[in-house]
Scaffold this motif. Structure first.
Motif, PDB file in Angstrom:
ATOM      1  N   ASN A   6       0.848  -1.204   0.000  1.00  0.00           N
ATOM      2  CA  ASN A   6       0.000   0.000   0.000  1.00  0.00           C
ATOM      3  C   ASN A   6       0.875   1.242   0.000  1.00  0.00           C
ATOM      4  O   ASN A   6       1.934   1.255   0.614  1.00  0.00           O
ATOM      5  N   THR A  62      -0.038   4.263   1.175  1.00  0.00           N
ATOM      6  CA  THR A  62      -0.255   5.112   2.347  1.00  0.00           C
ATOM      7  C   THR A  62      -0.740   4.243   3.500  1.00  0.00           C
ATOM      8  O   THR A  62      -1.694   3.484   3.357  1.00  0.00           O
ATOM      9  N   LEU A  63      -0.065   4.382   4.631  1.00  0.00           N
ATOM     10  CA  LEU A  63      -0.465   3.627   5.823  1.00  0.00           C
ATOM     11  C   LEU A  63      -1.264   4.576   6.712  1.00  0.00           C
ATOM     12  O   LEU A  63      -0.971   5.774   6.786  1.00  0.00           O
ATOM     13  N   TYR A  64      -2.291   4.032   7.372  1.00  0.00           N
ATOM     14  CA  TYR A  64      -3.177   4.836   8.226  1.00  0.00           C
ATOM     15  C   TYR A  64      -2.377   5.786   9.128  1.00  0.00           C
ATOM     16  O   TYR A  64      -1.473   5.351   9.837  1.00  0.00           O
ATOM     17  N   HIS A  73      -2.931  -5.027   0.235  1.00  0.00           N
ATOM     18  CA  HIS A  73      -3.947  -4.573   1.208  1.00  0.00           C
ATOM     19  C   HIS A  73      -4.623  -5.785   1.852  1.00  0.00           C
ATOM     20  O   HIS A  73      -5.824  -5.747   2.133  1.00  0.00           O
ATOM     21  N   LEU A  97      -6.401  -8.217   4.118  1.00  0.00           N
ATOM     22  CA  LEU A  97      -7.242  -7.794   5.234  1.00  0.00           C
ATOM     23  C   LEU A  97      -7.757  -9.013   5.983  1.00  0.00           C
ATOM     24  O   LEU A  97      -8.348  -9.907   5.384  1.00  0.00           O
ATOM     25  N   GLU A 140      -1.332  -4.304   4.820  1.00  0.00           N
ATOM     26  CA  GLU A 140      -0.867  -2.914   4.736  1.00  0.00           C
ATOM     27  C   GLU A 140       0.277  -2.720   5.721  1.00  0.00           C
ATOM     28  O   GLU A 140       0.158  -3.082   6.892  1.00  0.00           O
ATOM     29  N   ASN A 195     -16.691   2.327   6.676  1.00  0.00           N
ATOM     30  CA  ASN A 195     -16.573   2.117   8.118  1.00  0.00           C
ATOM     31  C   ASN A 195     -15.671   3.216   8.669  1.00  0.00           C
ATOM     32  O   ASN A 195     -14.467   3.224   8.430  1.00  0.00           O
ATOM     33  N   LYS A 220      -9.075   1.420   9.877  1.00  0.00           N
ATOM     34  CA  LYS A 220      -7.754   1.968   9.564  1.00  0.00           C
ATOM     35  C   LYS A 220      -7.243   1.411   8.241  1.00  0.00           C
ATOM     36  O   LYS A 220      -6.095   1.627   7.868  1.00  0.00           O
ATOM     37  N   HIS A 221      -8.101   0.646   7.559  1.00  0.00           N
ATOM     38  CA  HIS A 221      -7.710   0.065   6.274  1.00  0.00           C
ATOM     39  C   HIS A 221      -7.733   1.157   5.213  1.00  0.00           C
ATOM     40  O   HIS A 221      -8.626   1.988   5.173  1.00  0.00           O
ATOM     41  N   MET A 222      -6.730   1.144   4.334  1.00  0.00           N
ATOM     42  CA  MET A 222      -6.580   2.233   3.372  1.00  0.00           C
ATOM     43  C   MET A 222      -6.993   1.844   1.952  1.00  0.00           C
ATOM     44  O   MET A 222      -6.791   2.612   1.021  1.00  0.00           O
TER      45      MET A 222
END
Lengths: 240, 240
Positions: A10, A12-14, A159, A161, A195, B164, B168-170
């Motif tokens: 990813n 950009t990370l949170y 990503h 999840l 991520e 949501n 924190k998922h991007m």
């Protein structure tokens, strides 16, 4: 085989900025010899804005960015590139544009034969693998094939999840989707990159970097978790 | 135009059983004249198990189920069908199998010319629309086109999901993905059907049923929310 790849889950990370979580790895990867990176912005609609974002970020890391979209001859730009970065966005749009611009074969040649470094993030990571069969993206355009550049002999799910145990949503989880892929015959391994992590490939050595674990799905076998620092070189042999 | 469609977002609603949340609508839709429904189990790998699940449920509602997969000639089975139900699973796998079995044209003819009732859930709803460009599924196989049966002149996003805010998922939200679709030229409306709702189409009348709202995305326009009971017949005219 010459091959230097940095395949990031990813961009950009949170809580962080664009490519912030992997900036040290980017500098280690491109090093001091590469001055100028060829950027492929095809995965987003607004290529100019996307180029600006990438250019600004890479400037802070000491690299100039040239966008393939700003050149009159994209194939020639790839032929001259010192290094390539393909950014994320929509994987279908990206792959179709790579074929439309006749860049798939040329990028493969430059990376695998000439050994120039290739970095991808998200969709740019998807297209570096065997196929885009394990993208998360919506199929907004129809590419001529799902076969991709094929810099590695397996697939990646960026990503990646984990299931949300509190969710009441009944759509398939990411794991269920990858298992559906492996119900199809002759399907390769899928490396689920959460991520925050990325895969560094140097010739026939593959190492997981970053701050999160990866989950490996192999057809007909148990899934396996790998910590950052793990040696995943076995993924690079064709018959895993 | 003869046309009777029941396009369900999801086959199972959280906390309920298979097709439980829409069983009253199914009985209202197929009525008492239809005795036997032709089931298309192509979206899941285990077609026998899937047929059993559908058969058991429809039996409790008063209908026999014949699976297209149990017949020697799927096209002939469609030609003789009193009603059709295409179940959910993977949309790419489903669409490819429909083309491989030469059912796309035949189903379209039976529904639009002969007026037999068509029910879809999830992937079975996706394939009833113009194209599968707005499925959520993973592209595990490559269909010959993303164009689908085309029983309605717009697209649907089943299992539509609101962002949501705690995540924190991007990865892109569902809305962002549909907006990316509308960045492409000449793309039709997308009706986001949240889990729990469904669209009933009778000739040129379309009505939202169920217990959740739908969200309509139109290229270049604001998105709009519709409550159950809303008349969405305007979606059935080609130039929305």
């Amino acid at each position: 085989m010459k091959r230097r790849l940095m395949l990031v889950s990813n961009s950009t990370l949170y809580g962080g900025g664009y490519l912030e979580h992997c900036q040290q790895q980017i500098q280690d990867f491109f090093g001091k010899e590469v001055k100028r990176i060829l950027f492929v912005p095809y995965a987003l609609h607004d290529r100019d804005a996307y180029t600006k974002t990438a250019r600004n970020k890479f400037k802070t890391l000491g690299y100039e960015v040239e966008s393939v979209d700003e050149t009159s001859d994209p194939v020639e730009a790839v032929r001259k590139a010192e290094g390539i970065f393909i950014g994320g966005g929509n994987t279908f749009r990206l792959l179709k544009a790579l074929y439309d611009s006749k860049l798939v074969t040329e990028i493969k040649k430059r990376v695998l034969q000439d050994g120039i470094p290739y970095m991808g993030s998200s969709a740019g990571t998807n297209v570096s693998t065997i196929s885009i069969n394990t993208t998360n993206d919506m199929p907004i355009v129809y590419p001529p094939t799902f076969a991709a550049i094929g810099l590695v002999p397996f697939n990646i799910n960026p990503h990646y999840l984990d299931p949300n145990v509190n969710s009441k949503h009944m759509g398939e989880t990411r794991e269920q989707r990858i298992i559906q892929y492996h119900e199809e015959p002759d399907t390769p391994c899928v490396l689920g990159l959460r991520e925050g992590c990325m895969l560094l490939v140097e010739d026939n050595k593959a190492t997981l970097l970053g701050c999160t674990k990866a989950r490996l799905f192999q057809r007909g076998q148990q899934t396996t978790e790998y910590e950052p620092g793990s040696d995943l070189s076995f993924l690079l042999t064709d018959a895993q």
